[in-house]
Design a protein around this motif. Structure first.
Motif, PDB file in Angstrom:
ATOM      1  N   GLU A  92       0.829  -1.208   0.000  1.00  0.00           N
ATOM      2  CA  GLU A  92       0.000   0.000   0.000  1.00  0.00           C
ATOM      3  C   GLU A  92       0.863   1.258   0.000  1.00  0.00           C
ATOM      4  O   GLU A  92       0.546   2.244  -0.669  1.00  0.00           O
ATOM      5  CB  GLU A  92      -0.927  -0.005   1.219  1.00  0.00           C
ATOM      6  N   LYS A 135       2.318   1.637  -3.567  1.00  0.00           N
ATOM      7  CA  LYS A 135       1.294   2.066  -4.509  1.00  0.00           C
ATOM      8  C   LYS A 135       0.966   3.543  -4.320  1.00  0.00           C
ATOM      9  O   LYS A 135       0.806   4.294  -5.289  1.00  0.00           O
ATOM     10  CB  LYS A 135       0.034   1.210  -4.333  1.00  0.00           C
ATOM     11  N   THR A 136       0.858   3.968  -3.072  1.00  0.00           N
ATOM     12  CA  THR A 136       0.526   5.367  -2.793  1.00  0.00           C
ATOM     13  C   THR A 136       1.643   6.296  -3.233  1.00  0.00           C
ATOM     14  O   THR A 136       1.404   7.346  -3.852  1.00  0.00           O
ATOM     15  CB  THR A 136       0.246   5.566  -1.291  1.00  0.00           C
ATOM     16  N   SER A 177       1.741   6.808  -6.892  1.00  0.00           N
ATOM     17  CA  SER A 177       0.608   7.579  -7.431  1.00  0.00           C
ATOM     18  C   SER A 177       0.945   9.058  -7.573  1.00  0.00           C
ATOM     19  O   SER A 177       0.200   9.809  -8.210  1.00  0.00           O
ATOM     20  CB  SER A 177      -0.621   7.406  -6.527  1.00  0.00           C
ATOM     21  N   ILE A 208       2.148  12.329   1.023  1.00  0.00           N
ATOM     22  CA  ILE A 208       2.096  10.860   1.001  1.00  0.00           C
ATOM     23  C   ILE A 208       1.519  10.346   2.312  1.00  0.00           C
ATOM     24  O   ILE A 208       0.644   9.463   2.336  1.00  0.00           O
ATOM     25  CB  ILE A 208       3.500  10.275   0.752  1.00  0.00           C
ATOM     26  N   LYS A 216      -2.236  10.950   2.456  1.00  0.00           N
ATOM     27  CA  LYS A 216      -2.989  10.038   1.591  1.00  0.00           C
ATOM     28  C   LYS A 216      -3.068   8.638   2.189  1.00  0.00           C
ATOM     29  O   LYS A 216      -4.059   7.931   2.014  1.00  0.00           O
ATOM     30  CB  LYS A 216      -2.342   9.994   0.205  1.00  0.00           C
ATOM     31  N   LEU A 217      -2.028   8.257   2.925  1.00  0.00           N
ATOM     32  CA  LEU A 217      -2.029   6.947   3.587  1.00  0.00           C
ATOM     33  C   LEU A 217      -2.849   6.957   4.875  1.00  0.00           C
ATOM     34  O   LEU A 217      -3.154   5.898   5.427  1.00  0.00           O
ATOM     35  CB  LEU A 217      -0.586   6.519   3.907  1.00  0.00           C
TER      36      LEU A 217
END
Length: 309
Positions: A97, A100-101, A104, A193, A196-197
């Motif tokens: 995860e 991936k984040t 992005s 980041i 977003k996580l």
């Protein structure tokens, strides 16, 4: 003394501190840097000395490469480890995860400049307002993340002082390299980041590996600059200003063209021969500056964009 000196900025000094130090070492007042580094950051800081300061506007536009350490689980007011802890959260996301984040964010993105930055709004630098406890509206800017190379993710513990008491936090750390456009705040990238996580994050370490064509391999420490100055050999390490424009083709002027060019006259050129916009302009292999080819009335001309004589 004219040219570019690639300096390795140490931690604990501002970019302006480095300039002040170089002025004392070289005795040259005209010195500017091509892109600010935070005091806690280390890395490449190209300095323009003498008439090379005319090239600063072109150097600042260059891309950058950084190695950053992101600490997940803690957000700070400065978006780096020098600030005050705002929030802390358990990091409940797995490595996939996180990867991936982070990926992005590759591409053209909108980034809101941090309050702790040297950007001026209303004549005042944002960090001056931030230190007064003020937060004001800023406009997001379009920046580009060309590539992110993830190196390592691991669990760790860090200690922050909150309300005068040292407290230990369990966090995850991520080490990555990022290739980005000018104007990118890596602190803000780390903060975004983390947001977003959903666990918060801040930049805990930063090295600028490259700025334009200048990299760590040929950067000089301040101690090395001092030694070279004392041995009268520093000028041999100055890079010529024309190196900034090495991506462009060159044009050599004859005696008649040189006289006109130096006096601001547009030189008519054949478009079939000169199909690009910018060129390095020379007189018998002596670099004059950057020239620009443009069209007017179906005729193409060469004019000076910037003199470096």
């Amino acid at each position: 003394m004219n040219g570019i000196l690639n300096v390795l900025k140490p931690a604990g000094m501002t970019s302006f501190d480095v300039i002040g130090c170089m002025r004392k070492i070289t005795g040259q007042k005209k010195i500017g840097h091509a892109g600010t580094l935070d005091p806690s950051a280390v890395g490449v800081l190209p300095l323009c000395i003498g008439n090379a300061t005319k090239a600063l506007e072109f150097m600042i536009d260059k891309d950058k490469v950084y190695r950053a350490e992101l600490t997940l689980g803690i957000s700070t007011d400065t978006q780096d480890s020098s600030g005050i802890v705002l929030d802390s959260f358990p990091v409940e996301v797995n490595d996939d995860e996180i990867k991936k984040t982070i990926m992005s964010f590759v591409g053209a993105i909108q980034q809101l400049p941090p309050m702790y930055s040297a950007i001026k709004i209303g004549g005042k630098k944002l960090y001056e307002l931030a230190r007064q406890g003020q937060t004001i509206e800023r406009e997001a800017r379009t920046i580009e993340i060309y590539n992110i190379d993830l190196i390592r993710i691991w669990d760790d513990c860090v200690t922050f002082e909150t309300e005068g008491v040292a407290k230990e936090f369990t966090v995850k750390k991520v080490l990555f390299d990022v290739h980005c456009s000018k104007g990118t705040y890596i602190r803000t990238l780390c903060n975004d980041i983390g947001e977003k996580l959903g666990c918060g994050g801040h930049m805990s370490f930063l090295v600028r590996k490259r700025a334009g064509q200048y990299d760590l391999d040929n950067a000089l420490t301040i101690e090395e600059v001092v030694h070279l100055s004392e041995t009268k050999s520093l000028e041999g390490y100055l890079l010529p200003v024309e190196k900034i424009f090495e991506e462009y083709d060159s044009i050599n002027l004859n005696k008649e063209e040189l006289f006109k060019y130096n006096n601001g006259v547009w030189l008519e050129v054949g478009r079939n021969k000169y199909k690009k916009t910018f060129y390095r302009v020379y007189d018998n292999n002596n670099f004059l500056g950057l020239g620009e080819v443009f069209e007017k009335g179906n005729t193409f001309y060469l004019k000076s964009k910037k003199f470096f004589k």
